[in-house]
Design an enzyme around this catalytic site. Structure first.
Site, PDB file in Angstrom:
ATOM      1  N   GLY A   1     -39.070   6.377 -22.641  1.00 52.50           N
ATOM      2  CA  GLY A   1     -39.815   6.930 -21.907  1.00 52.50           C
ATOM      3  C   GLY A   1     -38.606   7.193 -20.255  1.00 52.50           C
ATOM      4  N   CYS A   2     -38.424   6.078 -19.699  1.00 55.99           N
ATOM      5  CA  CYS A   2     -38.156   6.548 -18.297  1.00 55.99           C
ATOM      6  C   CYS A   2     -36.620   6.607 -18.646  1.00 55.99           C
ATOM      7  CB  CYS A   2     -38.404   5.543 -16.901  1.00 55.99           C
ATOM      8  SG  CYS A   2     -39.956   6.015 -16.293  1.00 55.99           S
TER       9      CYS A   2
END
Length: 207
Positions: free
Chosen positions: A149-150
């Site tokens: 994700g991030c």
């Protein structure tokens, strides 16, 4: 990883950039939500945090800038836009929620930079890119949560902003090994050099 897959990618993506001359260390979203078993985002990623803390200590000893990011959202979640609408566990990061707090061992020091973000990338809608540029940084060393994700979003944006990008595999974590390994593989192929904790510590020691 399947040998045929490795051979396939090696024909197109088999290059390492190496390190830069002026690195900065970025710790992406190491917050309590990923360490609290009752949290919907719990991921059991204590080993990644401990690795990142060891790298942070080495970086600080060598004067390498340290930037720590976390997601902070308005109680309504509206500043999280479609990300908040899609990913319901982001309610853990509304202002004041204890799941958005720093976990044990990561309280930012006064000389470290803290970036609050609302979207996956540490660069999107934040001052991170101009901050790094103002310090003369040419190499972003990424650690953090989650790999798929991030960390991945920050990796793509770091490269897109013109920084040599290094992802430390041991200091990243995800809620399942499959997306963790797949995204490390893909980032290493196209956007960054993925290295071990030992490799990054050896590099920092040379500064």
């Amino acid at each position: 990883m399947d040998a045929d897959l490795k051979e396939n990618y090696a024909r197109a993506y088999d290059n390492r950039i190496g390190f830069g001359k002026k690195p900065a260390l970025v710790l992406v979203d190491f917050v309590q939500a990923y360490f609290e078993p009752s949290s919907p985002l719990y991921a059991g990623v204590d080993a990644a945090l401990q690795s990142a803390l060891r790298i942070r200590a080495a970086a600080r000893a060598k004067g390498v800038p340290v930037i720590i990011t976390g997601v902070v959202l308005h109680p309504s979640g509206l500043d999280g836009g479609r990300f908040f609408q899609k990913a319901k566990p982001l309610a853990s990061f509304t202002a004041g929620n204890p799941l958005g707090a720093w976990p044990a061992g990561l309280q930012p020091d006064a000389d470290e930079f803290v970036i609050s973000k609302q979207y996956p990338s540490a660069f999107f809608g934040t001052s991170l890119a101009p901050l790094l540029t103002s310090m003369g940084v040419d190499n972003v060393i990424l650690t953090g949560l989650t790999t798929s994700g991030c960390v991945r979003a920050s990796c793509v944006d770091a490269m897109s902003h013109g920084f040599i990008t290094t992802v430390v595999a041991d200091a990243c974590g995800d809620r399942h090994p499959a997306p963790h390994e797949a995204n490390l593989f893909d980032m290493n192929a196209k956007y960054a050099d993925v290295v071990s904790e030992a490799e990054i510590l050896d590099f920092i020691a040379t500064l």
